[in-house]
Design a protein around this motif. Structure first.
Motif, short mmCIF file in Angstrom:
data_model
loop_
_atom_site.label_atom_id
_atom_site.label_comp_id
_atom_site.label_asym_id
_atom_site.label_seq_id
_atom_site.Cartn_x
_atom_site.Cartn_y
_atom_site.Cartn_z
N VAL A 180 -2.98 -2.14 -10.45
CA VAL A 180 -2.39 -0.83 -10.18
C VAL A 180 -1.12 -0.99 -9.35
CG1 VAL A 180 -2.72 1.41 -9.09
CG2 VAL A 180 -4.62 0.33 -10.31
N ALA A 181 -1.24 -1.70 -8.22
CA ALA A 181 -0.10 -1.84 -7.32
C ALA A 181 -0.29 -3.08 -6.45
CB ALA A 181 0.05 -0.61 -6.43
N GLY A 205 6.11 6.30 -9.69
CA GLY A 205 6.57 7.63 -9.33
C GLY A 205 5.46 8.54 -8.85
N ARG A 206 4.20 8.12 -9.01
CA ARG A 206 3.06 8.95 -8.57
C ARG A 206 2.26 8.29 -7.45
NH1 ARG A 206 -1.03 9.97 -11.90
NH2 ARG A 206 -0.84 8.06 -13.12
N PHE A 207 2.15 6.98 -7.47
CA PHE A 207 1.38 6.25 -6.48
C PHE A 207 2.32 5.48 -5.56
CE2 PHE A 207 -2.82 5.53 -9.07
CZ PHE A 207 -2.87 6.89 -9.35
N THR A 208 1.89 5.33 -4.30
CA THR A 208 2.65 4.55 -3.34
C THR A 208 1.70 3.64 -2.56
OG1 THR A 208 4.27 6.32 -3.07
CG2 THR A 208 4.24 4.60 -1.39
N ILE A 209 1.99 2.34 -2.59
CA ILE A 209 1.20 1.39 -1.82
C ILE A 209 1.93 1.09 -0.53
CG2 ILE A 209 2.26 -0.62 -2.95
CD1 ILE A 209 -0.47 -2.03 -2.74
N SER A 210 1.17 0.95 0.55
CA SER A 210 1.77 0.64 1.84
C SER A 210 0.73 -0.09 2.70
CB SER A 210 2.26 1.90 2.56
OG SER A 210 1.18 2.78 2.81
N ARG A 211 1.19 -0.66 3.79
CA ARG A 211 0.28 -1.37 4.67
C ARG A 211 0.71 -1.21 6.12
NH1 ARG A 211 0.36 -7.35 2.72
NH2 ARG A 211 -0.95 -7.69 4.58
N ASP A 212 -0.27 -1.27 7.01
CA ASP A 212 -0.01 -1.23 8.44
C ASP A 212 -0.64 -2.50 9.01
OD1 ASP A 212 0.03 -0.85 11.18
OD2 ASP A 212 -0.29 1.32 11.03
N ASN A 213 0.16 -3.51 9.24
CA ASN A 213 -0.38 -4.80 9.69
C ASN A 213 -0.97 -4.72 11.10
OD1 ASN A 213 0.29 -5.95 7.25
ND2 ASN A 213 2.14 -6.97 8.00
N TYR A 217 -3.05 0.93 2.16
CA TYR A 217 -3.18 2.30 1.66
C TYR A 217 -2.72 2.40 0.21
CZ TYR A 217 -3.22 3.26 6.69
OH TYR A 217 -3.52 3.26 8.03
N LEU A 218 -3.24 3.42 -0.46
CA LEU A 218 -2.71 3.80 -1.76
C LEU A 218 -2.66 5.33 -1.79
CD1 LEU A 218 -1.72 2.74 -4.52
CD2 LEU A 218 -4.02 3.21 -5.40
N GLN A 219 -1.47 5.86 -1.70
CA GLN A 219 -1.27 7.31 -1.80
C GLN A 219 -1.13 7.65 -3.28
OE1 GLN A 219 -1.13 9.78 0.77
NE2 GLN A 219 -1.31 11.07 -1.05
N TYR A 271 -1.46 -12.10 4.21
CA TYR A 271 -2.03 -11.92 2.87
C TYR A 271 -1.21 -10.98 2.01
CZ TYR A 271 -6.27 -14.10 4.70
OH TYR A 271 -7.17 -14.97 5.24
N GLY A 272 -1.03 -11.40 0.75
CA GLY A 272 -0.55 -10.47 -0.25
C GLY A 272 -1.72 -9.57 -0.63
N MET A 273 -1.46 -8.30 -0.83
CA MET A 273 -2.53 -7.32 -1.07
C MET A 273 -2.25 -6.52 -2.33
SD MET A 273 -4.45 -7.61 1.75
CE MET A 273 -5.42 -6.12 1.73
N GLY A 274 -3.28 -5.83 -2.79
CA GLY A 274 -3.07 -4.99 -3.96
C GLY A 274 -4.24 -4.07 -4.22
N TRP A 275 -4.07 -3.27 -5.24
CA TRP A 275 -5.11 -2.39 -5.75
C TRP A 275 -5.28 -2.63 -7.25
CZ3 TRP A 275 -8.06 0.65 -2.60
CH2 TRP A 275 -7.57 0.92 -1.32
N PHE A 276 -6.52 -2.74 -7.67
CA PHE A 276 -6.88 -2.79 -9.08
C PHE A 276 -7.81 -1.61 -9.36
CE2 PHE A 276 -5.58 -6.89 -11.00
CZ PHE A 276 -4.97 -7.45 -9.90
N ARG A 277 -7.99 -1.31 -10.62
CA ARG A 277 -8.95 -0.27 -10.99
C ARG A 277 -9.65 -0.65 -12.28
NH1 ARG A 277 -4.80 4.71 -12.57
NH2 ARG A 277 -3.94 3.76 -14.47
N GLN A 278 -10.83 -0.07 -12.44
CA GLN A 278 -11.60 -0.31 -13.66
C GLN A 278 -12.26 0.99 -14.09
OE1 GLN A 278 -14.48 -3.50 -13.52
NE2 GLN A 278 -14.38 -3.73 -15.74
N ALA A 279 -11.87 1.45 -15.26
CA ALA A 279 -12.47 2.63 -15.86
C ALA A 279 -13.66 2.20 -16.72
CB ALA A 279 -11.44 3.36 -16.70
N PRO A 280 -14.57 3.13 -17.00
CA PRO A 280 -15.73 2.80 -17.84
C PRO A 280 -15.30 2.20 -19.17
CG PRO A 280 -16.04 4.92 -16.82
CD PRO A 280 -14.63 4.51 -16.50
N ARG A 281 -15.92 1.09 -19.53
CA ARG A 281 -15.70 0.43 -20.82
C ARG A 281 -14.29 -0.13 -20.98
NH1 ARG A 281 -18.37 4.90 -21.26
NH2 ARG A 281 -16.53 6.10 -21.90
#
Length: 124
Positions: free
Chosen positions: A48-49, A66-74, A80-82, A32-42
């Motif tokens: 995200v990544a 430069g601030r967030f790092t996505i990684s995975r451990d299969n 993960y999202l650092q 699977y391809g994976m990711g992170w999304f986010r939703q702020a109020p309104r």
């Protein structure tokens, strides 16, 4: 069917760090391809990544580069999202996502599975 469960959210001061984790129940997590999304109020839900099946390819929205790092451990079926140097504008509910493709996408509609979300609040 894939179940995704996020953890690691919370309240942190600006400049601080958090690591989000996403445990997946997928039998073939590595497919699977994976990711992170986010939703702020309104606001709209935003990408995200993303990370491909092996972890060799990643992508980030400009505001987190430069601030967030996505990684995975299969081996552990975990994504993960650092997050470092957090800013108040990073405050949102963060969602772990998976798609039935080995590659990530930046589009909400391309993901087949979503976690329930974990809240991140960054205070100024």
């Amino acid at each position: 069917q894939v179940q995704l469960v996020e953890s690691g959210g919370g309240l942190v001061q600006a400049g601080g760090s958090l690591r989000l984790s996403c445990d997946a129940s997928a039998r073939a997590f590595g497919a699977y391809g994976m990711g992170w999304f986010r939703q702020a109020p309104r606001k709209e839900r935003e990408f995200v990544a993303g990370i491909n099946w092996s972890g060799s390819m990643t992508s980030y929205t400009e505001s987190v580069k430069g601030r967030f790092t996505i990684s995975r451990d299969n081996a552990k079926n975990t994504l993960y999202l650092q997050m470092t140097s957090l800013k108040p504008e990073d405050t949102a509910v963060y969602y772990c996502v998976a798609r039935s493709s080995r590659f990530y996408s930046t589009a909400v509609r391309d993901y087949d599975y979503w976690g329930q979300g974990t809240q991140v609040i960054v205070s100024s």
